[in-house]
Design a protein around this motif. Structure first.
Motif, PDB file in Angstrom:
ATOM      1  N   ASN A 160      -0.277  -2.220  14.484  1.00 11.75           N
ATOM      2  CA  ASN A 160      -0.278  -0.859  13.937  1.00 11.75           C
ATOM      3  C   ASN A 160      -1.707  -0.323  13.904  1.00 11.75           C
ATOM      4  OD1 ASN A 160       0.224   1.573  12.774  1.00 11.75           O
ATOM      5  ND2 ASN A 160       1.006   0.773  10.836  1.00 11.75           N
ATOM      6  N   TYR A 192      -0.700   6.436  12.726  1.00 10.70           N
ATOM      7  CA  TYR A 192      -0.632   4.985  12.757  1.00 10.70           C
ATOM      8  C   TYR A 192       0.324   4.669  13.902  1.00 10.70           C
ATOM      9  CZ  TYR A 192      -2.107   5.759   7.858  1.00 10.70           C
ATOM     10  OH  TYR A 192      -2.736   6.180   6.718  1.00 10.70           O
ATOM     11  N   ARG A 227     -13.692   4.857   5.851  1.00  8.07           N
ATOM     12  CA  ARG A 227     -13.701   3.567   6.530  1.00  8.07           C
ATOM     13  C   ARG A 227     -14.558   3.599   7.778  1.00  8.07           C
ATOM     14  NH1 ARG A 227      -7.747   0.787   6.460  1.00  8.07           N
ATOM     15  NH2 ARG A 227      -8.607  -0.049   8.421  1.00  8.07           N
ATOM     16  N   THR A 280      -7.722  -4.484   9.579  1.00 10.78           N
ATOM     17  CA  THR A 280      -8.063  -3.895   8.276  1.00 10.78           C
ATOM     18  C   THR A 280      -8.775  -4.924   7.397  1.00 10.78           C
ATOM     19  OG1 THR A 280      -6.167  -2.447   8.476  1.00 10.78           O
ATOM     20  CG2 THR A 280      -7.081  -2.741   6.255  1.00 10.78           C
ATOM     21  N   TYR A 318      -3.061  -5.872   7.505  1.00  9.32           N
ATOM     22  CA  TYR A 318      -3.257  -5.791   8.955  1.00  9.32           C
ATOM     23  C   TYR A 318      -4.568  -6.494   9.285  1.00  9.32           C
ATOM     24  CZ  TYR A 318       0.214  -2.193   8.172  1.00  9.32           C
ATOM     25  OH  TYR A 318       1.348  -1.537   7.767  1.00  9.32           O
ATOM     26  N   LYS A 340       0.867  -1.172   0.000  1.00  6.50           N
ATOM     27  CA  LYS A 340       0.000   0.000   0.000  1.00  6.50           C
ATOM     28  C   LYS A 340       0.908   1.229   0.000  1.00  6.50           C
ATOM     29  CE  LYS A 340      -2.663  -1.405   3.580  1.00  6.50           C
ATOM     30  NZ  LYS A 340      -3.864  -1.474   4.456  1.00  6.50           N
TER      31      LYS A 340
HETATM   32  N1  PBE Z   1      -3.866   0.805   9.852  1.00  6.47           N
HETATM   33  C1  PBE Z   1      -2.748   1.582  10.369  1.00  6.47           C
HETATM   34  C2  PBE Z   1      -4.103   1.403   8.508  1.00  6.47           C
HETATM   35  C3  PBE Z   1      -2.937   2.274   8.225  1.00  6.47           C
HETATM   36  C4  PBE Z   1      -1.935   1.904   9.218  1.00  6.47           C
HETATM   37  C5  PBE Z   1      -3.459  -0.570   9.849  1.00  6.47           C
HETATM   38  C6  PBE Z   1      -5.025   0.990  10.705  1.00  6.47           C
HETATM   39  C7  PBE Z   1      -4.294   0.425   7.364  1.00  6.47           C
HETATM   40  O1  PBE Z   1      -3.475   0.349   6.464  1.00  6.47           O
HETATM   41  O2  PBE Z   1      -5.297  -0.258   7.376  1.00  6.47           O
END
Ligand code: PBE
Length: 273
Positions: free
Chosen positions: A106, A187, A146, A66, A63, A13
């Protein structure tokens, strides 16, 4: 366009940690004799996921939270093991393997300059909700839409900012420093948070699930070459929140190249070419 069957197309990403992680996994593969093609900086989550589904890449770091919320659109769960098992099962149905999760969480975090936070007595997201209407939030593009972004903050905390400014991910902390925005969507493993001594507001109502790093890879690829999974899992086990924050800082604070940061890290672990 499928690459040669023996080449792993590593994607990422569009932010620092993703470049660093993609380089770490890619270089670890190369050190083990696995050929790699890099497809970094693809864009946001849904673009990277689509690239994987459409066989344009083979592998990228994602993640767990995510996958659960942004990709699968499921409800928040708080137990890291339960989230992992859930996404692993759901991704398997799409032909994607979720490799071991790294001990790196994260999570999203809202951060403020220490002076402003202290002056207003803002330490938690509930505190922030009582002040938000006089402040501007700075955030990257995904956060606006989101469920675990601005809509979630509204729903869970009744949080309404005066405005929100969409920023390039790499420019969030400068905008905070310049007081162009008063709150930033950070983050958790961003290197600039500790470097700038920012205050991390506590998610006191648990809006956010765990967001552990876990590489996702097309099932076919590991069926053909199981070593891809073995090497990635070995690398993931070496990571931690502290390690990631430090590596991210080397890129964002010290202006080093992600590829160099990754190489030095792997060398220190005896894993570089
Ligand atoms: N996060 C933190 C976001 C950006 C970094 C994991 C919540 C993500 O990419 O989904």
């Amino acid at each position: 366009a499928s690459a040669a069957a023996d080449t792993v197309r590593v994607g990422s990403k569009n932010f620092t940690e993703q470049y660093v992680l993609a380089e770490i996994y890619a270089q670890a593969f190369e050190a083990e004799g696995i050929k790699v093609a890099r497809k970094l900086n693809l864009g946001g989550t849904l673009i990277a996921h689509k690239a994987l589904l459409e066989n344009q890449i083979d592998f990228y770091p994602e993640y767990t939270g995510t996958m659960l919320l942004a990709v699968l659109k499921e409800k928040v769960m708080t137990d890291p093991g339960a989230v992992y098992e859930r996404v692993k099962q759901a991704y398997a149905k799409q032909g994607i393997a979720v490799l071991d999760q790294a001990p790196v969480n994260n999570t999203y975090v809202l951060v403020m300059m220490p002076g402003l936070s202290k002056k207003n007595g803002v330490a938690t997201l509930s505190d922030l909700a009582t002040h938000a209407q006089k402040w501007t939030l700075g955030a990257g593009p995904e956060f606006r839409d989101r469920e675990d972004g601005i809509p979630g903050l509204k729903q869970k905390y009744g949080m309404n900012f005066k405005s929100d400014q969409q920023l390039a991910i790499g420019l969030r902390y400068r905008a905070l420093k310049d007081n162009q925005v008063q709150v930033v969507n950070g983050y958790a493993t961003d290197g600039m948070i500790s470097a700038m001594g920012l205050v991390r507001l506590k998610d006191d109502k648990q809006l956010w699930p765990p967001y552990f790093v876990a590489p996702v890879v097309r099932r076919e690829v590991i069926d053909q070459n199981p070593k891809v999974a073995t090497v990635a899992n070995k690398v993931s086990a070496m990571l931690s929140d502290e390690v990631m924050s430090r590596l991210n800082y080397l890129v964002d604070g010290e202006k080093q190249e992600p590829a160099d940061v990754a190489r030095d890290f792997l060398k220190s672990k005896g894993m570089a070419k």
